[in-house]
Design a protein around this motif. Structure first.
Motif, short mmCIF file in Angstrom:
data_model
loop_
_atom_site.label_atom_id
_atom_site.label_comp_id
_atom_site.label_asym_id
_atom_site.label_seq_id
_atom_site.Cartn_x
_atom_site.Cartn_y
_atom_site.Cartn_z
N ASP A 10 -11.08 28.48 20.79
CA ASP A 10 -9.80 29.18 20.66
C ASP A 10 -9.97 30.70 20.63
N GLY A 11 -11.04 31.18 21.25
CA GLY A 11 -11.25 32.62 21.33
C GLY A 11 -10.38 33.23 22.41
N PRO A 12 -10.38 34.52 22.52
CA PRO A 12 -9.57 35.18 23.55
C PRO A 12 -10.06 34.82 24.95
N PRO A 13 -9.18 34.81 25.94
CA PRO A 13 -9.58 34.44 27.30
C PRO A 13 -10.44 35.51 27.94
N VAL A 14 -11.13 35.11 28.99
CA VAL A 14 -11.97 36.00 29.78
C VAL A 14 -11.24 36.31 31.07
N PHE A 15 -11.16 37.58 31.41
CA PHE A 15 -10.53 38.00 32.65
C PHE A 15 -11.58 38.60 33.56
N GLY A 16 -11.38 38.44 34.88
CA GLY A 16 -12.34 39.00 35.82
C GLY A 16 -11.70 39.27 37.16
N THR A 17 -12.51 39.89 38.04
CA THR A 17 -12.10 40.18 39.40
C THR A 17 -13.26 39.90 40.33
N ASN A 18 -13.01 39.98 41.62
CA ASN A 18 -14.07 39.70 42.59
C ASN A 18 -14.73 40.99 43.03
N ALA A 19 -15.61 40.84 44.03
CA ALA A 19 -16.36 42.00 44.51
C ALA A 19 -15.44 43.06 45.09
N ALA A 20 -14.37 42.60 45.75
CA ALA A 20 -13.46 43.59 46.33
C ALA A 20 -12.77 44.41 45.25
N GLY A 21 -12.46 43.78 44.11
CA GLY A 21 -11.83 44.51 43.02
C GLY A 21 -12.74 45.53 42.38
N LEU A 22 -14.06 45.36 42.56
CA LEU A 22 -15.05 46.28 41.97
C LEU A 22 -15.51 47.34 42.95
N TYR A 23 -15.00 47.28 44.14
CA TYR A 23 -15.49 48.18 45.19
C TYR A 23 -15.23 49.64 44.80
N GLY A 24 -16.28 50.43 44.91
CA GLY A 24 -16.16 51.85 44.63
C GLY A 24 -16.19 52.23 43.17
N LEU A 25 -16.33 51.28 42.27
CA LEU A 25 -16.35 51.57 40.83
C LEU A 25 -17.79 51.73 40.38
N LYS A 26 -18.12 52.92 39.86
CA LYS A 26 -19.48 53.18 39.40
C LYS A 26 -19.79 52.34 38.16
N GLY A 27 -20.96 51.72 38.17
CA GLY A 27 -21.39 50.93 37.02
C GLY A 27 -20.99 49.47 37.10
N PHE A 28 -20.24 49.06 38.14
CA PHE A 28 -19.85 47.66 38.31
C PHE A 28 -20.43 47.16 39.64
N ARG A 29 -20.98 45.91 39.59
CA ARG A 29 -21.53 45.30 40.79
C ARG A 29 -21.52 43.79 40.63
N ARG A 30 -20.95 43.13 41.58
CA ARG A 30 -20.88 41.66 41.50
C ARG A 30 -22.24 41.07 41.84
N ASP A 31 -22.76 40.25 40.93
CA ASP A 31 -24.05 39.57 41.13
C ASP A 31 -23.82 38.10 40.81
N ASP A 32 -23.76 37.28 41.83
CA ASP A 32 -23.45 35.86 41.63
C ASP A 32 -24.54 35.13 40.87
N THR A 33 -25.76 35.67 40.89
CA THR A 33 -26.84 34.98 40.20
C THR A 33 -26.73 35.13 38.67
#
Length: 613
Positions: A143-166
């Motif tokens: 019953d903790g708070p939900p987790v929100f996320g975005t895909n690689a396109a949503g992170l495009y151009g943002l310094k410090g964020f990188r999608r790593d599927d592994t």
């Protein structure tokens, strides 16, 4: 001759002269001297009291500074507690990520940025969201708070964020498991902080749970905020906990600061754990937790950031209105100098009699401040003074000095009054009130000296010698009391007939004189004739007011009499000398007697006749 004794004798002589001058001044104005001495004593007492009041106000300022230090230490202790909680969450996150083995990647492969990912059932048994979407949500564990996320396109151009599927499955596991801990930490005490985990893989979990927002916009905000950007490997190489400057929370509009710590696993940056802390709640908690006991019932404080922006508090509660003690000048000083104050740690700024007392809170970018002014400090100091037993002694001393001054002034007033009366008696004739011979001689000498200093040469000066004709007959016929009254009548006539600058005097018996400054012989003779005519007029009036036309001893003003006058003047009768002029005037008075009395003789050419008995 002993020359070595000369300086000593000279010094003694000078000392004696000074003592004589002081003695004459004291004897001349004793009441003034006593008043000045007591006034100096009162001023000294007042100065000591004012100085003590000033020292108390400075002590009050120092006490307020120490009080502020204690308050700041209490707030800093709470912040240190928040830091320990944050480090626990960071350590937990690193432990969870380190305990999940990363899958091996094929040789020469790179992490994908857009491939859909379905987490393994073992790791995300409750996760049924497609993480390839631009916005996705996964329910939290327990019953903790939900987790929100975005895909690689949503992170495009943002310094410090990188999608790593592994590594995304491990980050998602951590986010779901740390959510309940964030909620527990968020509700641990009255600070009511916001706690969050932000993964560099493009997901986040926040407690308290917030309504679904634009996830991509949230990541763009994260990328700009110091609590994330300042934790990137190139910004925080030591992996320390970082305090962000105070900023405004965009949802609630309240100024907050953030504690953030980087999460590293196997030397790789994986995200940030952070806690938002509001200064108002920290101060309210510090005040209500009993860290400080304050005697003040109406305490106004402000929390300043490095830009000089302030949040105000009254009795520990945040208020919207600025307290009156924080004047525009003080706030202007805070805006321009807050950064320097934070570097110095503490300061007291003064602007136009108003004071801003500032104390930095630990190593944060916050400063705690209180304001006061000279009026408040003086009133507080006065309250302390008047509540002290010493004030009774001080007031008693002031009353004693004032009472003593009144008594001494009264005594000296009587003394001076008696002295004035004695001086008047010594210089005036007690019967007629005119100057006596001593006073007349002194006045004559001063008038001669003044005439000698006149510009253009010595000024003229004259004297009249006046004698009542047949005065012995008055005493013998009507008695000495009537004779005394005749003398008084003549004195009154002289006051009204002579010039205002002239000095009438009674030299003795029925013999009078008058000193006429700035008068030559002709002028003096005219004045003498005017006086003789005034006496003659009085005699004519007295003849008509007596009983049956006869003088009455019961009414001495009905007794007629006449006067003879001799006149002498300088320079006509020689240089100005009192003895010579008096002798000349007396000689001419005798000539007036010989010439028939009731006349004025101003030269020596008058023919003598027999003196009538």
């Amino acid at each position: 001759m002993d020359r070595t004794a000369d300086p000593s004798r000279q010094t003694a002589a000078r000392t004696g002269r000074r003592a004589g001058i002081v003695s004459r001044i004291v004897m001349k104005c004793p009441r003034l001297i006593v008043t000045l001495c007591f006034g100096c004593a009162m001023v000294l007492v007042a100065v000591v009291g004012v100085r003590q009041l000033y020292l108390l106000t400075r002590h009050d300022l120092e006490s307020r500074q120490r009080d502020l230090e204690v308050r700041a230490a209490g707030v800093n202790a709470l912040i240190a507690s928040e830091s320990r909680r944050l480090l626990f969450l960071r350590d937990y996150a690193q432990h969870v990520l380190a305990s999940i083995p990363e899958p091996e990647q094929p040789h020469n492969t790179r992490p994908t940025h857009a491939a859909p990912l379905h987490p393994a059932p073992a790791a995300t048994s409750t996760a049924d969201s497609d993480t390839s979407l631009s916005t996705w949500e996964v329910a939290g564990a327990m019953d903790g708070p939900p987790v929100f996320g975005t895909n690689a396109a949503g992170l495009y151009g943002l310094k410090g964020f990188r999608r790593d599927d592994t590594t995304l499955p491990a980050d998602l596991v951590l986010a779901r498991q740390i959510g309940p801990l964030l909620a527990i930490s968020q509700n641990a005490d009255a600070v009511e902080r916001t706690a969050a985990f932000i993964s560099s893989n493009g997901l986040y979990v926040i407690s308290p749970q917030r309504p679904a927002a634009n996830v991509e916009a949230m990541f763009r905000r994260f990328e700009k905020m110091p609590y994330y950007r300042g934790q990137l490997p190139d910004s925080n190489t030591s992996h320390d906990v970082v305090w962000t400057p105070v900023y405004t929370e965009f949802q609630q509009g309240e100024s907050i600061a953030t504690l953030s710590a980087p999460v590293y696993v196997r030397g790789r940056f994986r995200g940030v754990v952070l806690m938002d802390v509001t200064p108002s709640r920290l101060l309210a908690l510090q005040r209500s937790s009993g860290v400080l006991t304050d005697d003040e019932t109406d305490a106004d404080f402000a929390l300043f950031n490095s830009d000089g922006n302030a949040i105000y508090f009254h009795n520990g509660n945040m208020i919207a209105a600025r307290p009156a003690s924080f004047t525009d000048d003080l706030l202007q000083a805070a805006h321009t100098s807050a950064g320097a104050w934070l570097r110095d740690g503490r300061t007291t700024a003064e602007r136009g009699g108003h004071y801003l007392i500032f104390q930095r809170i630990g190593d944060t970018q916050w400063g705690l401040a209180s304001a006061t002014d000279n009026v408040e400090l003086t009133l507080n100091a006065a309250k302390r003074v008047f509540s002290s037993p010493l004030i009774v002694a001080w007031l008693a001393l002031a009353v004693l000095l004032f009472g003593t001054l009144r008594v001494v002034n009264h005594i000296f007033g009587r003394y001076v009054e008696a002295s004035v009366k004695l001086a008047a008696l010594a210089r005036s004739d007690p019967l007629t009130g005119l100057a006596n011979r001593r006073s007349f001689d002194e006045t004559f000498a001063r008038a001669i000296a003044h005439a000698a200093r006149a510009p253009g040469g010595p000024a003229p000066i004259a004297v009249l010698m006046i004698d009542i004709d047949f005065f012995k007959h008055v005493n013998d016929r009507w008695g000495h009391a009537a004779g005394d009254r005749v003398l008084e009548i003549l004195a009154d006539i002289m006051r009204t007939s002579l010039r205002t600058v002239d000095v009438p005097a009674r030299l003795g018996g029925e013999e009078f004189a008058a000193l006429l400054p700035d008068a030559d012989r002709a002028t003096a003779a005219a004045v003498g004739e005017r006086l003789r005519r005034a006496v003659e007029t009085h005699a004519g009036h007295a003849a008509h007011t007596g009983s049956a036309g006869q003088p009455d001893a019961a009414r001495p003003e009905t007794i007629p009499f006449s006067i003879s006058i001799g006149v002498a003047a300088s320079p006509e009768d020689g240089p100005a000398a009192s003895d010579a002029l008096m002798a000349a005037a007396d000689r001419r008075l005798y000539r007036a007697k010989e010439s028939g009395r009731n006349r004025v003789v101003s030269d020596d050419t008058a023919r003598s006749g027999p003196v009538k008995a």
